[in-house]
Design a protein around this motif. Structure first.
Motif, PDB file in Angstrom:
ATOM      1  N   GLU A   1     -20.646  16.011 -62.843  1.00 47.70           N
ATOM      2  CA  GLU A   1     -21.191  14.856 -63.548  1.00 47.70           C
ATOM      3  C   GLU A   1     -20.401  14.697 -64.833  1.00 47.70           C
ATOM      4  O   GLU A   1     -20.083  13.456 -65.093  1.00 47.70           O
ATOM      5  CB  GLU A   1     -22.589  15.114 -64.089  1.00 47.70           C
ATOM      6  N   ILE A   2     -19.789  15.691 -65.555  1.00 45.18           N
ATOM      7  CA  ILE A   2     -18.801  15.221 -66.797  1.00 45.18           C
ATOM      8  C   ILE A   2     -17.548  14.461 -66.269  1.00 45.18           C
ATOM      9  O   ILE A   2     -17.160  13.588 -66.805  1.00 45.18           O
ATOM     10  CB  ILE A   2     -18.566  16.875 -67.304  1.00 45.18           C
ATOM     11  N   TYR A   3     -17.015  15.328 -65.211  1.00 45.22           N
ATOM     12  CA  TYR A   3     -15.929  14.387 -64.367  1.00 45.22           C
ATOM     13  C   TYR A   3     -16.394  13.170 -64.215  1.00 45.22           C
ATOM     14  O   TYR A   3     -15.431  12.173 -64.396  1.00 45.22           O
ATOM     15  CB  TYR A   3     -15.583  15.122 -63.158  1.00 45.22           C
ATOM     16  N   LEU A   4     -17.433  12.758 -63.514  1.00 43.07           N
ATOM     17  CA  LEU A   4     -17.503  11.377 -63.207  1.00 43.07           C
ATOM     18  C   LEU A   4     -17.743  10.738 -64.377  1.00 43.07           C
ATOM     19  O   LEU A   4     -17.502   9.222 -64.337  1.00 43.07           O
ATOM     20  CB  LEU A   4     -18.924  11.319 -62.002  1.00 43.07           C
ATOM     21  N   SER A   5     -18.454  11.032 -65.362  1.00 38.58           N
ATOM     22  CA  SER A   5     -18.793  10.281 -66.362  1.00 38.58           C
ATOM     23  C   SER A   5     -17.404  10.108 -67.104  1.00 38.58           C
ATOM     24  O   SER A   5     -17.106   8.880 -67.870  1.00 38.58           O
ATOM     25  CB  SER A   5     -19.744  11.012 -67.616  1.00 38.58           C
ATOM     26  N   GLY A   6     -16.269  10.969 -67.167  1.00 35.73           N
ATOM     27  CA  GLY A   6     -14.970  10.639 -67.614  1.00 35.73           C
ATOM     28  C   GLY A   6     -14.314   9.606 -67.052  1.00 35.73           C
ATOM     29  O   GLY A   6     -13.762   8.549 -67.748  1.00 35.73           O
ATOM     30  N   VAL A   7     -14.190   9.592 -65.697  1.00 37.16           N
ATOM     31  CA  VAL A   7     -13.520   8.738 -64.972  1.00 37.16           C
ATOM     32  C   VAL A   7     -14.028   7.318 -65.060  1.00 37.16           C
ATOM     33  O   VAL A   7     -13.476   6.369 -65.242  1.00 37.16           O
ATOM     34  CB  VAL A   7     -13.928   9.048 -63.400  1.00 37.16           C
ATOM     35  N   ASN A   8     -15.582   7.450 -65.181  1.00 39.97           N
ATOM     36  CA  ASN A   8     -16.270   6.058 -65.515  1.00 39.97           C
ATOM     37  C   ASN A   8     -15.711   5.447 -66.726  1.00 39.97           C
ATOM     38  O   ASN A   8     -15.470   4.106 -66.766  1.00 39.97           O
ATOM     39  CB  ASN A   8     -17.437   6.103 -65.411  1.00 39.97           C
ATOM     40  N   GLN A   9     -15.596   6.431 -67.585  1.00 38.19           N
ATOM     41  CA  GLN A   9     -15.316   5.800 -69.018  1.00 38.19           C
ATOM     42  C   GLN A   9     -13.754   5.360 -68.953  1.00 38.19           C
ATOM     43  O   GLN A   9     -13.469   4.508 -69.942  1.00 38.19           O
ATOM     44  CB  GLN A   9     -15.756   6.768 -70.114  1.00 38.19           C
ATOM     45  N   LEU A  10     -13.049   6.217 -68.363  1.00 39.46           N
ATOM     46  CA  LEU A  10     -11.548   5.537 -68.408  1.00 39.46           C
ATOM     47  C   LEU A  10     -11.143   4.243 -67.671  1.00 39.46           C
ATOM     48  O   LEU A  10     -10.364   3.546 -68.330  1.00 39.46           O
ATOM     49  CB  LEU A  10     -11.017   6.996 -67.652  1.00 39.46           C
ATOM     50  N   TYR A  11     -11.912   4.179 -66.812  1.00 39.48           N
ATOM     51  CA  TYR A  11     -11.707   2.721 -66.123  1.00 39.48           C
ATOM     52  C   TYR A  11     -12.670   1.528 -66.624  1.00 39.48           C
ATOM     53  O   TYR A  11     -12.133   0.486 -66.409  1.00 39.48           O
ATOM     54  CB  TYR A  11     -12.297   2.799 -64.357  1.00 39.48           C
TER      55      TYR A  11
ATOM     56  N   VAL B   1      -8.556  11.818 -69.927  1.00 41.05           N
ATOM     57  CA  VAL B   1      -8.033  12.405 -68.353  1.00 41.05           C
ATOM     58  C   VAL B   1      -7.801  13.801 -68.371  1.00 41.05           C
ATOM     59  O   VAL B   1      -8.279  14.432 -67.040  1.00 41.05           O
ATOM     60  CB  VAL B   1      -6.402  11.804 -68.415  1.00 41.05           C
ATOM     61  N   ILE B   2      -7.528  14.641 -69.397  1.00 38.38           N
ATOM     62  CA  ILE B   2      -7.785  15.869 -69.352  1.00 38.38           C
ATOM     63  C   ILE B   2      -8.716  16.673 -69.183  1.00 38.38           C
ATOM     64  O   ILE B   2      -9.092  17.589 -68.201  1.00 38.38           O
ATOM     65  CB  ILE B   2      -6.812  16.476 -70.588  1.00 38.38           C
ATOM     66  N   VAL B   3      -9.900  16.413 -69.857  1.00 36.66           N
ATOM     67  CA  VAL B   3     -11.228  16.745 -69.735  1.00 36.66           C
ATOM     68  C   VAL B   3     -11.526  16.576 -68.615  1.00 36.66           C
ATOM     69  O   VAL B   3     -12.235  17.335 -67.630  1.00 36.66           O
ATOM     70  CB  VAL B   3     -12.093  15.823 -70.773  1.00 36.66           C
ATOM     71  N   SER B   4     -11.446  15.272 -67.935  1.00 36.30           N
ATOM     72  CA  SER B   4     -12.300  14.710 -66.579  1.00 36.30           C
ATOM     73  C   SER B   4     -11.399  15.661 -65.529  1.00 36.30           C
ATOM     74  O   SER B   4     -12.268  16.124 -64.533  1.00 36.30           O
ATOM     75  CB  SER B   4     -11.696  13.306 -66.260  1.00 36.30           C
ATOM     76  N   ALA B   5     -10.107  15.886 -65.418  1.00 35.04           N
ATOM     77  CA  ALA B   5      -9.673  16.609 -64.567  1.00 35.04           C
ATOM     78  C   ALA B   5      -9.982  18.122 -64.450  1.00 35.04           C
ATOM     79  O   ALA B   5     -10.014  18.766 -63.361  1.00 35.04           O
ATOM     80  CB  ALA B   5      -8.034  16.548 -64.484  1.00 35.04           C
ATOM     81  N   SER B   6     -10.108  18.682 -65.645  1.00 34.80           N
ATOM     82  CA  SER B   6     -10.528  20.105 -66.115  1.00 34.80           C
ATOM     83  C   SER B   6     -11.801  20.553 -65.203  1.00 34.80           C
ATOM     84  O   SER B   6     -12.107  21.452 -64.661  1.00 34.80           O
ATOM     85  CB  SER B   6     -10.458  20.537 -67.536  1.00 34.80           C
ATOM     86  N   PHE B   7     -12.727  19.517 -65.679  1.00 39.28           N
ATOM     87  CA  PHE B   7     -14.381  19.819 -64.989  1.00 39.28           C
ATOM     88  C   PHE B   7     -14.404  19.505 -63.528  1.00 39.28           C
ATOM     89  O   PHE B   7     -15.030  19.981 -62.899  1.00 39.28           O
ATOM     90  CB  PHE B   7     -15.034  18.842 -65.761  1.00 39.28           C
ATOM     91  N   LEU B   8     -13.470  18.570 -63.036  1.00 37.35           N
ATOM     92  CA  LEU B   8     -13.184  18.400 -61.627  1.00 37.35           C
ATOM     93  C   LEU B   8     -12.785  19.712 -60.904  1.00 37.35           C
ATOM     94  O   LEU B   8     -13.517  20.161 -60.036  1.00 37.35           O
ATOM     95  CB  LEU B   8     -12.375  17.292 -61.260  1.00 37.35           C
ATOM     96  N   ALA B   9     -11.820  20.499 -61.460  1.00 33.66           N
ATOM     97  CA  ALA B   9     -11.234  21.583 -61.116  1.00 33.66           C
ATOM     98  C   ALA B   9     -12.341  22.757 -61.353  1.00 33.66           C
ATOM     99  O   ALA B   9     -12.431  23.714 -60.186  1.00 33.66           O
ATOM    100  CB  ALA B   9     -10.098  21.992 -61.946  1.00 33.66           C
ATOM    101  N   LEU B  10     -13.214  22.872 -62.194  1.00 32.78           N
ATOM    102  CA  LEU B  10     -14.204  23.841 -62.490  1.00 32.78           C
ATOM    103  C   LEU B  10     -15.256  23.667 -61.473  1.00 32.78           C
ATOM    104  O   LEU B  10     -15.637  24.591 -60.765  1.00 32.78           O
ATOM    105  CB  LEU B  10     -14.621  23.556 -63.817  1.00 32.78           C
TER     106      LEU B  10
END
Length: 285
Positions: A41-51, A76-85
Motif C-alpha cells: 500500500e505504501i508502494y502504491l501510494s508512492g507511485v500514485n503521488q509520483l504520477y 522513487v526510492i521509498v516506493s521501490a524499497s517498499f515494493l521490494a519489502l
C-alpha cells in the motif's frame, strides 16, 4: 492501512470454526497477511503521488511530494524499497493466496496510476471503479480467508456462505468508495483531463449514487444477519447494519458539495463506517 488490517482480521475470523482455532498460529497468520500488504500500500501510494504530482498540487497540496517535503527522487526510492519489502515478505510466507493477492493488487494499481500507453486506468471511470471493486471485494477478503483456511489452519479450500456475504457487501461498498474518491478532486481532475464520473455527471448526482450503494451494502449486511441460524448474529449484525446505515444517511444530509473540506471529511467518514462494518462481518455465520 487501517482498513487493510481490519479486513485481514475480519476475513481470517471467518475461517474460525472453534475457539481453539484462535491460537498463536492464527495471529502469526494474520501478521503474515497484513505486513506485506501494508508495504504494498505504501508502494502504491508512492507511485500514485509520483504520477499525479501536478494534479496533487491542486487537489492535495499537503501530500509529501506535492508539498515538497519529499523530493521526486526520494519518492522513487521509498516506493521501490517498499515494493521490494512486500515481495520479499510475501515470498517468505510461501502462501499462494498471498502471492496471488500481491500480484493482482500491485499490477492493478500500478496500471491505475502510471502514465504509459493503454494504462493510467484512472482516466476511465468504469475501469477505475473496477480496480477498487476487484481489490476490496475479491482479492483482499478471499485471499486473506484462504490464507488462514488452507495455509494456517490446514483445511480444504472452500467458499462458505459467510464469505459470499462479505464479497457481496464489499462489492457495493467498494463501488461507492471508488466513486466517492473523486468527488473532492473535480477541479484538478478536470484541468488535467481525468474524466471521472464526478466530472462527467456532476458532484451531486454521483454523491447520491454513492450513498445509495453504501445503503445497499448495509442492506446486504442486514440480510446476512437476519438469515443466520445464530441468535446473537441476528441481533448484533442486523441491528449494527441498521445503525450504520442510519448514521450514514444522517451524515450525508449535512455534506456541502461546494466545500472541498466537507466532501473530503465525508470520504474519510465512510472509511470509518467500513471499519465498524468489518467487526460485524467477522460475526457472520
Amino acid at each position: 492501512m487501517i482498513g487493510i488490517t481490519l479486513c485481514a482480521f475480519s476475513s481470517s475470523l471467518l475461517a474460525v470454526e472453534k475457539l481453539s482455532d484462535i491460537s498463536l498460529s492464527f495471529f502469526i497468520g494474520v501478521l503474515q497477511a497484513v505486513l506485506p500488504q501494508l508495504f504494498i500500500e505504501i508502494y502504491l501510494s508512492g507511485v500514485n503521488q509520483l504520477y499525479d504530482l501536478e494534479i496533487d498540487k491542486i487537489n492535495k497540496p499537503h501530500l509529501p511530494i506535492a508539498s515538497g517535503q519529499f523530493s521526486f527522487k526520494t519518492g522513487v526510492i521509498v516506493s521501490a524499497s517498499f515494493l521490494a519489502l512486500s515481495v520479499g515478505f510475501t515470498w517468505i510466507t510461501g502462501s499462494w493466496p498471498l502471492i496471488w493477492n500481491l500480484i493482482v493488487i500491485s499490477s492493478t494499481w500500478t496500471a491505475y496510476s502510471i502514465d504509459v500507453p493503454l494504462l493510467r486506468w484512472k482516466r476511465y471511470p468504469l475501469v477505475a471503479a473496477m480496480c477498487m471493486v476487484s481489490t476490496w471485494a475479491f482479492a483482499l477478503p478471499i485471499s486473506f480467508f484462504h490464507h488462514m483456511q488452507t495455509v494456517v489452519l490446514k483445511r480444504p479450500i472452500s467458499f462458505p456462505r459467510s464469505l459470499t456475504f462479505v464479497v457481496a457487501f464489499m462489492t457495493f461498498y467498494s463501488m461507492g468508495l471508488a466513486l466517492s474518491k473523486d468527488i473532492p478532486d473535480v477541479e484538478g481532475d478536470k484541468e488535467h483531463g481525468i474524466n471521472s464520473l464526478s466530472v462527467r455527471l456532476g458532484q451531486k448526482r454521483v454523491f447520491w449514487i454513492c450513498v445509495f450503494l453504501f445503503e445497499m451494502a448495509f442492506g446486504v449486511g442486514l440480510l446476512a444477519g437476519a438469515s443466520s441460524s445464530y441468535l446473537h448474529t441476528k441481533i448484533v449484525t442486523g441491528l449494527g447494519n441498521v445503525v450504520l446505515a442510519s448514521i450514514l444517511l444522517y451524515q450525508a444530509k449535512s455534506v456541502d458539495l461546494n466545500n472541498k473540506a466537507s466532501t473530503g471529511f465525508f470520504y474519510m467518514f465512510i472509511w470509518k463506517l467500513l471499519y465498524a462494518a468489518f467487526f460485524l462481518m467477522a460475526l457472520i455465520r
